[in-house]
Design a protein around this motif. Structure first.
Motif, PDB file in Angstrom:
ATOM      1  N   VAL A   1       0.835  -1.201   0.000  1.00  0.00           N
ATOM      2  CA  VAL A   1       0.000   0.000   0.000  1.00  0.00           C
ATOM      3  C   VAL A   1       0.867   1.247   0.000  1.00  0.00           C
ATOM      4  O   VAL A   1       0.556   2.245  -0.658  1.00  0.00           O
ATOM      5  CB  VAL A   1      -0.949  -0.004   1.209  1.00  0.00           C
ATOM      6  CG1 VAL A   1      -1.853   1.217   1.178  1.00  0.00           C
ATOM      7  CG2 VAL A   1      -1.783  -1.271   1.204  1.00  0.00           C
ATOM      8  N   SER A   2       1.969   1.213   0.723  1.00  0.00           N
ATOM      9  CA  SER A   2       2.896   2.338   0.722  1.00  0.00           C
ATOM     10  C   SER A   2       3.403   2.604  -0.692  1.00  0.00           C
ATOM     11  O   SER A   2       3.474   3.754  -1.144  1.00  0.00           O
ATOM     12  CB  SER A   2       4.080   2.038   1.656  1.00  0.00           C
ATOM     13  OG  SER A   2       5.046   3.065   1.597  1.00  0.00           O
ATOM     14  N   THR A   3       3.725   1.550  -1.410  1.00  0.00           N
ATOM     15  CA  THR A   3       4.175   1.689  -2.792  1.00  0.00           C
ATOM     16  C   THR A   3       3.084   2.277  -3.675  1.00  0.00           C
ATOM     17  O   THR A   3       3.340   3.118  -4.541  1.00  0.00           O
ATOM     18  CB  THR A   3       4.620   0.328  -3.344  1.00  0.00           C
ATOM     19  OG1 THR A   3       5.690  -0.185  -2.543  1.00  0.00           O
ATOM     20  CG2 THR A   3       5.077   0.439  -4.787  1.00  0.00           C
ATOM     21  N   SER A   4       1.849   1.844  -3.438  1.00  0.00           N
ATOM     22  CA  SER A   4       0.729   2.350  -4.236  1.00  0.00           C
ATOM     23  C   SER A   4       0.537   3.847  -4.022  1.00  0.00           C
ATOM     24  O   SER A   4       0.279   4.595  -4.972  1.00  0.00           O
ATOM     25  CB  SER A   4      -0.553   1.600  -3.867  1.00  0.00           C
ATOM     26  OG  SER A   4      -1.636   2.023  -4.643  1.00  0.00           O
TER      27      SER A   4
ATOM     28  N   GLY B   1       9.545   9.081  -2.590  1.00  0.00           N
ATOM     29  CA  GLY B   1      10.007   9.117  -1.202  1.00  0.00           C
ATOM     30  C   GLY B   1       9.041   9.850  -0.297  1.00  0.00           C
ATOM     31  O   GLY B   1       8.821   9.474   0.851  1.00  0.00           O
ATOM     32  N   LEU B   2       8.420  10.912  -0.846  1.00  0.00           N
ATOM     33  CA  LEU B   2       7.447  11.668  -0.074  1.00  0.00           C
ATOM     34  C   LEU B   2       6.240  10.806   0.270  1.00  0.00           C
ATOM     35  O   LEU B   2       5.755  10.799   1.404  1.00  0.00           O
ATOM     36  CB  LEU B   2       7.011  12.895  -0.873  1.00  0.00           C
ATOM     37  CG  LEU B   2       6.064  13.884  -0.196  1.00  0.00           C
ATOM     38  CD1 LEU B   2       6.731  14.518   1.015  1.00  0.00           C
ATOM     39  CD2 LEU B   2       5.624  14.946  -1.189  1.00  0.00           C
ATOM     40  N   GLY B   3       5.756  10.041  -0.727  1.00  0.00           N
ATOM     41  CA  GLY B   3       4.614   9.177  -0.480  1.00  0.00           C
ATOM     42  C   GLY B   3       4.919   8.089   0.529  1.00  0.00           C
ATOM     43  O   GLY B   3       4.118   7.791   1.420  1.00  0.00           O
ATOM     44  N   GLY B   4       6.106   7.473   0.411  1.00  0.00           N
ATOM     45  CA  GLY B   4       6.489   6.450   1.376  1.00  0.00           C
ATOM     46  C   GLY B   4       6.630   7.009   2.775  1.00  0.00           C
ATOM     47  O   GLY B   4       6.232   6.375   3.765  1.00  0.00           O
TER      48      GLY B   4
ATOM     49  N   VAL C   1      -4.430  -3.481  -3.477  1.00  0.00           N
ATOM     50  CA  VAL C   1      -4.956  -2.185  -3.046  1.00  0.00           C
ATOM     51  C   VAL C   1      -4.289  -1.077  -3.855  1.00  0.00           C
ATOM     52  O   VAL C   1      -3.070  -1.038  -4.001  1.00  0.00           O
ATOM     53  CB  VAL C   1      -4.704  -1.969  -1.542  1.00  0.00           C
ATOM     54  CG1 VAL C   1      -5.159  -0.568  -1.123  1.00  0.00           C
ATOM     55  CG2 VAL C   1      -5.434  -3.031  -0.722  1.00  0.00           C
ATOM     56  N   THR C   2      -5.086  -0.183  -4.395  1.00  0.00           N
ATOM     57  CA  THR C   2      -4.579   0.973  -5.136  1.00  0.00           C
ATOM     58  C   THR C   2      -5.148   2.246  -4.517  1.00  0.00           C
ATOM     59  O   THR C   2      -6.107   2.203  -3.751  1.00  0.00           O
ATOM     60  CB  THR C   2      -4.972   0.904  -6.616  1.00  0.00           C
ATOM     61  OG1 THR C   2      -6.408   0.823  -6.705  1.00  0.00           O
ATOM     62  CG2 THR C   2      -4.351  -0.309  -7.289  1.00  0.00           C
ATOM     63  N   VAL C   3      -4.545   3.356  -4.857  1.00  0.00           N
ATOM     64  CA  VAL C   3      -5.018   4.647  -4.355  1.00  0.00           C
ATOM     65  C   VAL C   3      -6.018   5.224  -5.340  1.00  0.00           C
ATOM     66  O   VAL C   3      -5.800   5.222  -6.553  1.00  0.00           O
ATOM     67  CB  VAL C   3      -3.841   5.616  -4.148  1.00  0.00           C
ATOM     68  CG1 VAL C   3      -4.345   7.007  -3.795  1.00  0.00           C
ATOM     69  CG2 VAL C   3      -2.932   5.084  -3.051  1.00  0.00           C
TER      70      VAL C   3
ATOM     71  N   VAL D   1      -4.631  -0.217   5.254  1.00  0.00           N
ATOM     72  CA  VAL D   1      -4.372  -1.233   4.234  1.00  0.00           C
ATOM     73  C   VAL D   1      -5.654  -1.644   3.526  1.00  0.00           C
ATOM     74  O   VAL D   1      -5.612  -2.314   2.509  1.00  0.00           O
ATOM     75  CB  VAL D   1      -3.673  -2.471   4.867  1.00  0.00           C
ATOM     76  CG1 VAL D   1      -3.214  -3.454   3.809  1.00  0.00           C
ATOM     77  CG2 VAL D   1      -2.480  -2.041   5.703  1.00  0.00           C
ATOM     78  N   GLY D   2      -6.816  -1.236   4.056  1.00  0.00           N
ATOM     79  CA  GLY D   2      -8.075  -1.600   3.428  1.00  0.00           C
ATOM     80  C   GLY D   2      -8.560  -2.979   3.806  1.00  0.00           C
ATOM     81  O   GLY D   2      -9.534  -3.480   3.240  1.00  0.00           O
TER      82      GLY D   2
END
Length: 464
Positions: free
Chosen positions: A135-138, A168-171, A262-264, A358-359
């Motif tokens: 999810v972090s990657t997504s 990196g900001l999203g992670g 899971v996607t955003v 994580v959904g």
């Protein structure tokens, strides 16, 4: 100031505003991206700025998550009172004796532990990271895509290196939120098995004495009984996962398979940015933790969730029955068992952590049915035959057995009488395979594919 005269430091300030208290401000992100089109910045300035920003997010975001979680976990002290530790050691000793009468699954190889909240964070973080990484990657990918789609063509070459920055900001965003959730989770859990999934290494049993009082709040049950009940339940979980060595990986692989899907929701991300007040980080935090960026589950995810819920219910049901038998001497054992079931049914600790970020909303919806199945099996064939169902993954009860355990019981009773159980479709298919037949091979007494009239064959199979 005109767009052409905009100072690069203005854009730098915009990006800095995106990190407020360790959280991304979506409105500031939107403003920064939309404002890039008219901004004048030469490539050397952009390159230097991107290098500076990348340095901010170049580290491991999960190290930051660990630090945040430990900060919350250790806020009330780092140690366990000597009396509480001694009481738990005594409780584990008696729990092992009682479990020896309730299950044939053997004791653990290592001694059970009294863990602090911080130690629980340290021990479980690798599993949480494995679950949350997809999810972090997504989220990181969504931010990168937003950058690429919103930046005008003339700026593409100048922000070529910004993708890694946004990733990196999203992670960092996700890890920061997850660290806070994990820290709060450490204030609630009472044992390794409390969250319903194996977050500790297989064969490890641990109780968190700092949280026992909160578990018993309102029950008016002596704390020594609560401690003993939790020790029995935790040891039952740990014994099962140590005995069924395949079970730990089986549960986690189903969870991570779900998480990878899971996607955003990009539209939700844009909508969130349009209505949130960037000066109110608490509102933003609540929105992110509430799963506002996660789309509706797909059919395949709902099916995966149903399979996982059945698996968790099967495990919890066995633990329930074994714990009930082992604590039959405990005066308040029945009330404690009901309190534990209710705690999970209304939304246990794992539901908030996994569901929001994580959904994955885990509730043992079929726990009572699974417990009833295990009681029926125990009454029919005894403890040893019941526990032997965990020896191999292909003989453990299925969801259909939770619905109706009669076929499972009949098969176990036939085995006890020395009879060969009636073969099901899987057994028949396996027998044909062992006899050298391929799945497409015709049965010996049935006409083969080539025995059909030519006009009845598929067009591609007819002679030319």
């Amino acid at each position: 100031m005109a767009d052409d005269d905009r100072d690069p430091s203005d854009f730098e300030e915009m990006l800095r505003r995106m990190m407020s208290g360790g959280q991304v401000d979506p409105e500031a992100l939107r403003d920064a991206l939309s404002g890039m089109g008219g901004m004048s910045m030469d490539p050397s300035q952009m390159s230097a700025f991107m290098s500076q920003m990348q340095g901010m997010f170049a580290g491991d975001p999960w190290q930051s998550a660990r630090q945040q979680a430990l900060h919350i976990a250790n806020r009330d002290g780092l140690g366990i009172a000597g009396g509480a530790r001694t009481s738990l050691v005594d409780a584990f000793g008696l729990a092992n004796l009682w479990l020896g009468e309730a299950t044939t699954i053997s004791e653990l190889a290592s001694a059970p532990q009294a863990m602090t909240r911080g130690e629980w964070v340290e021990a479980t973080l690798p599993v949480w990271k494995e679950i949350a990484d997809p999810v972090s990657t997504s989220i990181a990918d969504a931010l990168t895509d937003a950058l690429e789609t919103q930046v005008p063509p003339e700026m593409q070459s100048m922000v070529h290196g910004a993708g890694q920055l946004m990733r990196g900001l999203g992670g960092s965003l996700f890890a920061a939120q997850f660290g806070q959730v994990l820290g709060r989770l450490s204030l609630e859990v009472v044992s390794g098995g409390d969250v319903g999934i194996p977050v500790l290494p297989a064969g490890t049993a641990a109780v968190i004495p700092q949280n026992i009082a909160d578990f018993g709040e309102g029950l008016e049950i002596p704390e020594d009984q609560i401690t003993l009940y939790l020790a029995v339940r935790e040891l039952a979980y740990a014994r099962l996962y140590r005995h069924a060595k395949w079970l730990h990986l089986h549960v986690l692989s189903q969870i991570t398979d779900f998480a990878r899907g899971v996607t955003v929701d990009i539209e939700a991300l844009e909508g969130l940015a349009s209505r949130l007040d960037p000066t109110d980080p608490e509102e933003l935090r609540a929105a992110i933790e509430g799963g506002a960026l996660l789309p509706q589950q797909t059919d395949s995810q709902r099916e995966a969730l149903a399979r996982l819920e059945n698996l968790i219910a099967t495990i919890d049901g066995w633990v329930d029955v074994v714990t009930e038998e082992a604590t039959s001497r405990l005066p308040e054992g029945a009330r404690l068992a009901e309190a534990a079931r209710r705690r999970r049914a209304v939304g246990g600790p794992a539901e908030d952590a996994l569901g929001a970020l994580v959904g994955l909303k885990l509730r043992p919806r079929r726990l009572r049915e699974a417990s009833a199945m295990w009681r029926a099996v125990t009454d029919a064939v005894g403890t040893a035959a019941r526990d032997a169902l965990w020896d191999y993954p292909d003989i453990m009860p299925l969801a259909s057995d939770i619905d109706d355990p009669s076929s499972l019981i009949a098969r176990l009773e036939a085995l006890q009488r020395g009879e060969t159980p009636e073969a099901d479709e899987f057994d028949e298919a396996l027998a044909r395979l062992l006899d050298g037949e391929t799945p497409d091979s015709p049965a010996p007494d049935s006409p083969g594919e080539d025995d059909r009239p030519e006009d009845d064959r598929p067009e591609g199979d007819r002679p030319v």
